[in-house]
Scaffold this motif. Sequence first.
Motif, PDB file in Angstrom:
ATOM      1  N   GLY A  66    -128.507 -16.604  81.803  1.00 38.55           N
ATOM      2  CA  GLY A  66    -128.182 -16.072  83.125  1.00 38.55           C
ATOM      3  C   GLY A  66    -129.169 -16.418  84.208  1.00 38.55           C
ATOM      4  N   LYS A  72    -124.442 -18.059  82.360  1.00 42.30           N
ATOM      5  CA  LYS A  72    -124.496 -16.597  82.321  1.00 42.30           C
ATOM      6  C   LYS A  72    -123.692 -16.075  81.131  1.00 42.30           C
ATOM      7  N   ALA A  76    -122.189  -8.555  82.100  1.00 44.98           N
ATOM      8  CA  ALA A  76    -123.379  -8.335  82.936  1.00 44.98           C
ATOM      9  C   ALA A  76    -124.450  -7.542  82.198  1.00 44.98           C
ATOM     10  N   ASP A  77    -124.054  -6.879  81.120  1.00 42.10           N
ATOM     11  CA  ASP A  77    -125.004  -6.069  80.341  1.00 42.10           C
ATOM     12  C   ASP A  77    -125.583  -6.828  79.147  1.00 42.10           C
ATOM     13  N   THR A 211    -129.677 -13.208  90.880  1.00 42.09           N
ATOM     14  CA  THR A 211    -128.683 -12.199  91.248  1.00 42.09           C
ATOM     15  C   THR A 211    -129.187 -10.775  91.034  1.00 42.09           C
ATOM     16  N   GLN A 213    -129.064  -9.363  88.236  1.00 36.88           N
ATOM     17  CA  GLN A 213    -128.263  -8.839  87.128  1.00 36.88           C
ATOM     18  C   GLN A 213    -129.118  -8.592  85.884  1.00 36.88           C
ATOM     19  N   LYS A 216    -131.428  -5.430  86.189  1.00 34.53           N
ATOM     20  CA  LYS A 216    -130.664  -4.190  86.044  1.00 34.53           C
ATOM     21  C   LYS A 216    -130.314  -3.931  84.584  1.00 34.53           C
ATOM     22  N   ALA A 217    -129.859  -4.983  83.884  1.00 35.54           N
ATOM     23  CA  ALA A 217    -129.453  -4.834  82.486  1.00 35.54           C
ATOM     24  C   ALA A 217    -130.647  -4.525  81.591  1.00 35.54           C
TER      25      ALA A 217
END
Length: 296
Positions: A66, A72, A76-77, A211, A213, A216-217
């Motif tokens: 990602g 990616k 998203a997780d 991003t 992402q 956050k994950a």
Amino acid sequence: MKFNNGEYKLSINGINHWVKIEGYENKTIPLILIHGGPGGNHYNFERTAGRIISKERTVVYYEQRGSGRSDKPESADDYSIDLLVSDFRILKDLLEIEKADLLGYSFGGELALEIAYAFPNNINKLVLSGPSLMYSNIQYLVQLQGFMSVAKGSLLERMETILKENKSIEEKYNEVWSNVDTKTVDQLLFEDQSVAEQNRLLWNKSGLQNTGQMMKALYKNPPQVPLLHRLKKVGHETLLITGIHDRNTGLSVSKIIDRELNNSSLELFFNSAHFPEMEETEKFLRLTLEFLNTED
């Protein structure tokens, strides 16, 4: 090593990872470079310190799932420290690397420590430049203090208001980041703003974006035992490099890591913030190469 100089896309845990090899002809223990972010890339490092290091060492760049020029994951997780460590193991096996040195910067320094902890017999030496401890509250505090030290006018007033709110430190941290502008971020990351400008030009030229992402994950999927509580089990010879003006991951974090490790030395860069390889390039290269080229 199985591959020669060049760029490759290697399928690792079902995701195509961008990999680049330079300095194969040097026939040294491979130096695997681990970028920060989380979710960053190697574009700038390739064009600054990396191109010099590869004149003496065999260098392996790879960009994490990602991130940068790698694909990616579907979800998203689909990020965790365990997955990133697993990706590294498969990368090492695909390249047929039995033992490697690691150079990790920012979050990459933290990930390098996780890899060394997971595979103690496959890692030789560690170079950690401005490493993070993202699962520790001190990381939030360092950046909040850093922003407060460079912000001015209405932005500083807004930060003062945020810090007085009845919210968690994580919520305050996220709110501050949502309010800062490009100039303030550059002032956080660099002591010399002319170098900050060069850095941003390279960022823009790369066309690569973080991003957010992965970060956050990763925060959603923390390790069961924080790295801070496992550092004493990392016995590899380690060079820590930190700018005394580092307002992003912070000198205090490097000092904690240095204190907890069993076989480390800390080198301070007196004219650098978070990117000593760009603000004091010559010193960064000299110390890194002396450390890597010295036989155990």
